[in-house]
Design an enzyme around this catalytic site. Structure first.
Site, PDB file in Angstrom:
ATOM      1  N   GLU A  74       1.971 -18.919  -8.378  1.00 46.73           N
ATOM      2  CA  GLU A  74       3.121 -18.022  -8.241  1.00 46.73           C
ATOM      3  C   GLU A  74       3.837 -18.151  -6.904  1.00 46.73           C
ATOM      4  O   GLU A  74       5.043 -17.993  -6.843  1.00 46.73           O
ATOM      5  CB  GLU A  74       2.755 -16.562  -8.544  1.00 46.73           C
ATOM      6  CG  GLU A  74       1.943 -15.856  -7.496  1.00 46.73           C
ATOM      7  CD  GLU A  74       1.636 -14.412  -7.873  1.00 46.73           C
ATOM      8  OE1 GLU A  74       2.538 -13.697  -8.311  1.00 46.73           O
ATOM      9  OE2 GLU A  74       0.475 -13.996  -7.725  1.00 46.73           O
ATOM     10  N   ARG A 124      11.216  -5.574  -6.291  1.00 44.98           N
ATOM     11  CA  ARG A 124      11.331  -5.235  -7.709  1.00 44.98           C
ATOM     12  C   ARG A 124      12.255  -6.199  -8.450  1.00 44.98           C
ATOM     13  O   ARG A 124      12.411  -6.105  -9.673  1.00 44.98           O
ATOM     14  CB  ARG A 124      11.844  -3.807  -7.868  1.00 44.98           C
ATOM     15  CG  ARG A 124      10.919  -2.757  -7.303  1.00 44.98           C
ATOM     16  CD  ARG A 124      11.441  -1.379  -7.614  1.00 44.98           C
ATOM     17  NE  ARG A 124      11.419  -1.121  -9.033  1.00 44.98           N
ATOM     18  CZ  ARG A 124      10.430  -0.523  -9.670  1.00 44.98           C
ATOM     19  NH1 ARG A 124       9.391  -0.102  -9.013  1.00 44.98           N
ATOM     20  NH2 ARG A 124      10.477  -0.344 -10.966  1.00 44.98           N
ATOM     21  N   GLU A 143      -7.914 -16.024 -10.537  1.00 49.49           N
ATOM     22  CA  GLU A 143      -7.068 -15.359  -9.547  1.00 49.49           C
ATOM     23  C   GLU A 143      -6.541 -16.371  -8.520  1.00 49.49           C
ATOM     24  O   GLU A 143      -5.369 -16.326  -8.133  1.00 49.49           O
ATOM     25  CB  GLU A 143      -7.858 -14.217  -8.873  1.00 49.49           C
ATOM     26  CG  GLU A 143      -7.127 -13.477  -7.788  1.00 49.49           C
ATOM     27  CD  GLU A 143      -5.800 -12.849  -8.209  1.00 49.49           C
ATOM     28  OE1 GLU A 143      -5.465 -12.852  -9.401  1.00 49.49           O
ATOM     29  OE2 GLU A 143      -5.070 -12.405  -7.307  1.00 49.49           O
ATOM     30  N   LYS A 170       7.910  -7.442  -8.680  1.00 45.56           N
ATOM     31  CA  LYS A 170       6.639  -6.775  -8.387  1.00 45.56           C
ATOM     32  C   LYS A 170       6.090  -5.980  -9.567  1.00 45.56           C
ATOM     33  O   LYS A 170       4.915  -6.024  -9.851  1.00 45.56           O
ATOM     34  CB  LYS A 170       6.837  -5.854  -7.176  1.00 45.56           C
ATOM     35  CG  LYS A 170       5.567  -5.173  -6.703  1.00 45.56           C
ATOM     36  CD  LYS A 170       4.652  -6.140  -6.004  1.00 45.56           C
ATOM     37  CE  LYS A 170       3.336  -5.533  -5.604  1.00 45.56           C
ATOM     38  NZ  LYS A 170       2.326  -6.582  -5.405  1.00 45.56           N
ATOM     39  N   LYS A 199      -2.571 -17.133  -7.872  1.00 49.27           N
ATOM     40  CA  LYS A 199      -1.936 -16.993  -6.552  1.00 49.27           C
ATOM     41  C   LYS A 199      -1.237 -18.292  -6.183  1.00 49.27           C
ATOM     42  O   LYS A 199      -0.113 -18.275  -5.706  1.00 49.27           O
ATOM     43  CB  LYS A 199      -2.966 -16.655  -5.452  1.00 49.27           C
ATOM     44  CG  LYS A 199      -3.516 -15.253  -5.430  1.00 49.27           C
ATOM     45  CD  LYS A 199      -2.558 -14.187  -4.996  1.00 49.27           C
ATOM     46  CE  LYS A 199      -1.883 -13.546  -6.185  1.00 49.27           C
ATOM     47  NZ  LYS A 199      -2.505 -12.408  -6.797  1.00 49.27           N
ATOM     48  N   HIS A 205     -14.652 -30.444 -22.037  1.00 45.94           N
ATOM     49  CA  HIS A 205     -14.237 -30.298 -23.432  1.00 45.94           C
ATOM     50  C   HIS A 205     -12.741 -30.554 -23.610  1.00 45.94           C
ATOM     51  O   HIS A 205     -12.128 -30.051 -24.549  1.00 45.94           O
ATOM     52  CB  HIS A 205     -14.623 -28.905 -23.955  1.00 45.94           C
ATOM     53  CG  HIS A 205     -16.103 -28.663 -23.919  1.00 45.94           C
ATOM     54  ND1 HIS A 205     -16.985 -29.344 -24.718  1.00 45.94           N
ATOM     55  CD2 HIS A 205     -16.866 -27.855 -23.142  1.00 45.94           C
ATOM     56  CE1 HIS A 205     -18.224 -28.961 -24.463  1.00 45.94           C
ATOM     57  NE2 HIS A 205     -18.181 -28.052 -23.483  1.00 45.94           N
ATOM     58  N   TRP A 214      16.388  -8.023 -11.574  1.00 45.43           N
ATOM     59  CA  TRP A 214      15.519  -9.044 -12.158  1.00 45.43           C
ATOM     60  C   TRP A 214      16.053  -9.238 -13.563  1.00 45.43           C
ATOM     61  O   TRP A 214      15.896  -8.367 -14.423  1.00 45.43           O
ATOM     62  CB  TRP A 214      14.077  -8.543 -12.177  1.00 45.43           C
ATOM     63  CG  TRP A 214      13.076  -9.556 -12.612  1.00 45.43           C
ATOM     64  CD1 TRP A 214      12.469 -10.494 -11.836  1.00 45.43           C
ATOM     65  CD2 TRP A 214      12.539  -9.714 -13.931  1.00 45.43           C
ATOM     66  NE1 TRP A 214      11.598 -11.235 -12.593  1.00 45.43           N
ATOM     67  CE2 TRP A 214      11.615 -10.778 -13.875  1.00 45.43           C
ATOM     68  CE3 TRP A 214      12.743  -9.082 -15.144  1.00 45.43           C
ATOM     69  CZ2 TRP A 214      10.903 -11.207 -14.993  1.00 45.43           C
ATOM     70  CZ3 TRP A 214      12.036  -9.507 -16.265  1.00 45.43           C
ATOM     71  CH2 TRP A 214      11.121 -10.563 -16.169  1.00 45.43           C
ATOM     72  N   ASN A 263      17.432   0.555 -14.526  1.00 43.51           N
ATOM     73  CA  ASN A 263      16.215  -0.243 -14.602  1.00 43.51           C
ATOM     74  C   ASN A 263      15.584   0.052 -15.958  1.00 43.51           C
ATOM     75  O   ASN A 263      15.399   1.217 -16.302  1.00 43.51           O
ATOM     76  CB  ASN A 263      15.249   0.142 -13.483  1.00 43.51           C
ATOM     77  CG  ASN A 263      13.910  -0.553 -13.642  1.00 43.51           C
ATOM     78  OD1 ASN A 263      13.852  -1.691 -14.088  1.00 43.51           O
ATOM     79  ND2 ASN A 263      12.839   0.138 -13.288  1.00 43.51           N
ATOM     80  N   GLY A 264      15.272  -0.986 -16.715  1.00 43.72           N
ATOM     81  CA  GLY A 264      14.686  -0.792 -18.044  1.00 43.72           C
ATOM     82  C   GLY A 264      15.383  -1.700 -19.041  1.00 43.72           C
ATOM     83  O   GLY A 264      16.076  -2.649 -18.662  1.00 43.72           O
ATOM     84  N   CYS A 300      13.784  -3.884 -11.973  1.00 40.87           N
ATOM     85  CA  CYS A 300      14.918  -3.849 -11.064  1.00 40.87           C
ATOM     86  C   CYS A 300      14.692  -2.671 -10.133  1.00 40.87           C
ATOM     87  O   CYS A 300      13.932  -1.752 -10.449  1.00 40.87           O
ATOM     88  CB  CYS A 300      16.208  -3.633 -11.832  1.00 40.87           C
ATOM     89  SG  CYS A 300      16.511  -4.914 -13.065  1.00 40.87           S
TER      90      CYS A 300
HETATM   91  C1  F6R Z   1       0.162 -11.442  -9.369  1.00 38.84           C
HETATM   92  C2  F6R Z   1       0.631 -10.124  -9.725  1.00 38.84           C
HETATM   93  C3  F6R Z   1       0.782  -9.789 -11.154  1.00 38.84           C
HETATM   94  C4  F6R Z   1       0.368  -8.338 -11.406  1.00 38.84           C
HETATM   95  C5  F6R Z   1       0.679  -7.953 -12.855  1.00 38.84           C
HETATM   96  C6  F6R Z   1       0.181  -6.575 -13.194  1.00 38.84           C
HETATM   97  O1  F6R Z   1       0.053 -11.591  -7.998  1.00 38.84           O
HETATM   98  O2  F6R Z   1       0.902  -9.324  -8.879  1.00 38.84           O
HETATM   99  O3  F6R Z   1       0.077 -10.667 -11.962  1.00 38.84           O
HETATM  100  O4  F6R Z   1      -0.989  -8.203 -11.146  1.00 38.84           O
HETATM  101  O5  F6R Z   1       2.058  -8.015 -13.049  1.00 38.84           O
HETATM  102  O6  F6R Z   1       0.740  -5.629 -12.348  1.00 38.84           O
HETATM  103  P1  F6R Z   1       0.119  -4.180 -12.194  1.00 38.84           P
HETATM  104  O7  F6R Z   1      -1.172  -4.304 -11.517  1.00 38.84           O
HETATM  105  O8  F6R Z   1       1.142  -3.440 -11.376  1.00 38.84           O
HETATM  106  O9  F6R Z   1      -0.011  -3.622 -13.572  1.00 38.84           O
END
Ligand code: F6R
Length: 594
Positions: free
Chosen positions: A474, A27, A467, A589, A471, A490, A71, A97-98, A2
């Protein structure tokens, strides 16, 4: 997870709080709210985005206030569950936040003592605890209340009748922004950059009192001076700069990010990480810990380090590593985390450190929790990354990992010289991929019609397939699944058909022939194939339905150009489907909960 903000000064707080919250929406953005104190408390909140709340909100008076963008963890997004949360008397408001892990026990106890709860959140116990312990001194009440609390928190507390903010942190980030006869509190720097670049990072256990012209921080009851830092990012860097989305802007910043990160470390007098010293203590292997996109960078790093340094490298998803029982004999662990706040990564870092391991953090955020836990921190130079989907931070992580592996490479001088030349050309190669945006957006238009997509690759590009799939899913909400190309037969072959396109990443390395065979197998099951291949590959056009070409690179650098192409593919697919690209549903994020 958050975002929280606070303002105390000589101006009306409401527009400032909304402005700061808008910058923190990455966030969490399922609901938001503010509380202003001016003799009485005025709280305005709802399960809407910040912009909508700001528009709908009546003018609220007050030069001290707090705000929150959520969040959801405890209780669905709703007006009642949105922060701030108040005590029974409506005199105390809290943003948090937490996670308060013992909130149910505290709630039962407080309820039996007569406190009435209105929300399902864990946070509400804090406002009631502060009410319980308030006898005329807000700071003291917060201090005593937090003794009852287990879990993680960054909180800001206001009292209706006082011109001050009381703040505290444990395992969740919190900063204080220093202004001129006004001060700010926030969970992250971009929130306050429009107002100040002077920042104090609070540490775990700190409790602070912030007034318009003073900041007092106490640790274990004693007043302490926390160093002031000057933030070098500008407010503009945290703006869209003419792009439709932060994600597109951040994808386009990658040539610069590669340059900035390389310049930083190629010029450094000392090697990024002293592996020689590690060798002295018997380092024969290396562990890399990370989550999500950072984990994919870890996988690329594993391939590169194993090939160049010749030591076995384990890349582990931090959230799973925390449950594994194997011995922690490796003397060096690298933790990769853009935000520096990912709970699972931090937990894994603490675990290996307690086991006697030297921990190096690769992070983008100065002063983040990861940088405090680590024995050494290597900063990526990606600048603020606002879009929830990580792009340029991944690229900067790759650069650090490449440079680390090259610094200790056992490859011969000629190979190393080629790699040096190759790495310096990467900004230009990435620029070439960016220039082929139109070609990629055509493939995206096609892809946007499907519900399921496979991504296949081999070797180092299996990490890229992972990756690319992440992308896509998400931001476009299309089910993207990455498979090691050799594994498709398999099991997953059962899903292939004309409705399941396959994106095949075809690198010019020892996986090339095998990839061609895999593409033929996929085609035989009628799946449309989009190949990602180097320019000059004459064969691939005859096998695949369409080809996205990327510039030629050393095979070890192919993840760089391939990832940029897949970022653009995901971006344009999501745009075609009308998705909220920078703020995908259910995500945030930085993931500060386990
Ligand atoms: C995907 C994404 C997440 C972060 C993951 C780790 O686009 O951003 O998968 O990579 O939450 O976040 P960090 O790098 O901040 O530990």
């Amino acid at each position: 997870m958050c975002g929280i903000v606070g303002y105390v000064g000589e101006k009306q707080a409401q527009p400032i709080l909304f402005g700061c919250l808008a910058k923190l929406e990455y966030r969490g953005y399922d609901s938001c709210g503010i509380a202003l104190a001016s003799g009485s408390l005025k709280v305005y909140k709802d399960a809407v985005r910040v912009g909508e709340l700001a528009k709908a909100s009546p003018q609220l008076d007050g030069m001290v206030g707090i705000g929150h963008t959520r969040w959801a963890t405890h209780g669905e997004p709703s007006q009642i569950n949105a922060h701030p949360h108040c005590d029974c008397a409506g005199e105390i408001a809290v943003v948090h936040n937490g996670i308060i892990s013992n909130f149910q026990r505290l709630r039962n106890q407080l309820t039996s003592e007569g406190h009435k709860f209105v929300s399902e959140t864990d946070t509400e116990v804090i406002s009631h605890l502060v009410e319980k312990y308030y006898h005329g001194d807000l700071e003291e009440a917060v201090k005593v209340a937090l003794r009852d609390v287990d879990g993680s928190y960054a909180i800001i507390v206001v009292l209706a009748s006082e011109s001050k903010l009381v703040v505290a942190r444990k395992d969740s980030p919190l900063i204080i922004g220093i202004g001129d006869r006004e001060n700010f509190v926030a969970s992250d720097v971009p929130a306050i950059l429009d107002y100040t670049n002077r920042v104090i990072y609070l540490e775990d256990g700190d409790i602070g009192v912030v007034t318009p012209d003073s900041v007092t921080v106490k640790s274990k009851g004693a007043e302490i001076t926390r160093e002031e830092h000057k933030i070098l990012w500008s407010a503009e860097q945290a703006q869209k700069g003419g792009y439709e989305h932060f994600m597109l802007k951040e994808i386009h910043e990658q040539p610069k990010v590669i340059r900035d990160t390389l310049v930083e470390y190629t010029r450094a007098a000392e090697p990024i990480v002293d592996l020689e010293r590690m060798r002295d203590v018997g380092a024969e292997s290396m562990l890399i810990l990370a989550c999500g996109t950072s984990y994919h960078a870890a996988l690329v790093g594993k391939y590169v380090a194993e090939e160049l340094i010749g030591i076995p490298v384990r890349a582990e998803v931090a959230s799973e590593f925390n449950y594994c029982g194997y011995s922690l004999s490796t003397p060096l662990a690298i933790a990769i985390t853009q935000s520096g706040e990912t709970a699972d990564t931090l937990k894994a870092m603490k675990r290996v450190k307690e086991g006697g391991c030297r921990v190096v953090a690769i992070t983008n955020v100065v002063g983040s929790t990861a940088s405090r836990i680590a024995n050494q921190t290597v900063y990526t130079r990606a600048g603020p990354e606002i879009s929830v989907a990580a792009t340029k931070s991944f690229m900067a992580q790759l650069m650090v990992l490449y440079w680390l592996a090259m610094s200790y490479s056992k490859a011969d001088t000629r190979r190393l010289a080629d790699m040096l030349m190759g790495i310096r050309q990467l900004p230009e190669k990435v620029k070439q991929v960016l220039d082929s945006e139109d070609m990629i957006s055509e493939s995206a238009e096609y892809l946007s019609r499907f519900d399921d997509v496979f991504f296949i690759g081999r070797g180092i590009n299996f990490a890229v397939a992972m990756e690319g799939a992440l992308k896509l899913k998400e931001i476009s909400y299309i089910h993207g699944e990455a498979y090691a190309a050799g594994e498709l037969k398999h099991g997953p072959f059962a899903l292939l058909g004309s409705n399941t396109p396959v994106i095949a990443i075809v690198a010019q390395d020892n996986t090339y022939e095998a990839m061609l065979t895999n593409i033929k197998e996929v085609k035989a099951r009628r799946s449309p194939v989009i190949a990602l291949a180097e320019e000059g590959d004459e064969v691939i056009g005859e096998l695949a339905d369409s080809v996205i070409t990327v510039p030629q690179t050393d095979a070890l650098f192919s993840p760089v150009v391939n990832t940029v192409a897949l970022q653009l593919l995901a971006y344009y697919t999501a745009r075609q489907r009308g998705c909220p690209i920078d703020f995908p549903r259910n995500l945030a994020k930085s993931v500060t909960v386990e």
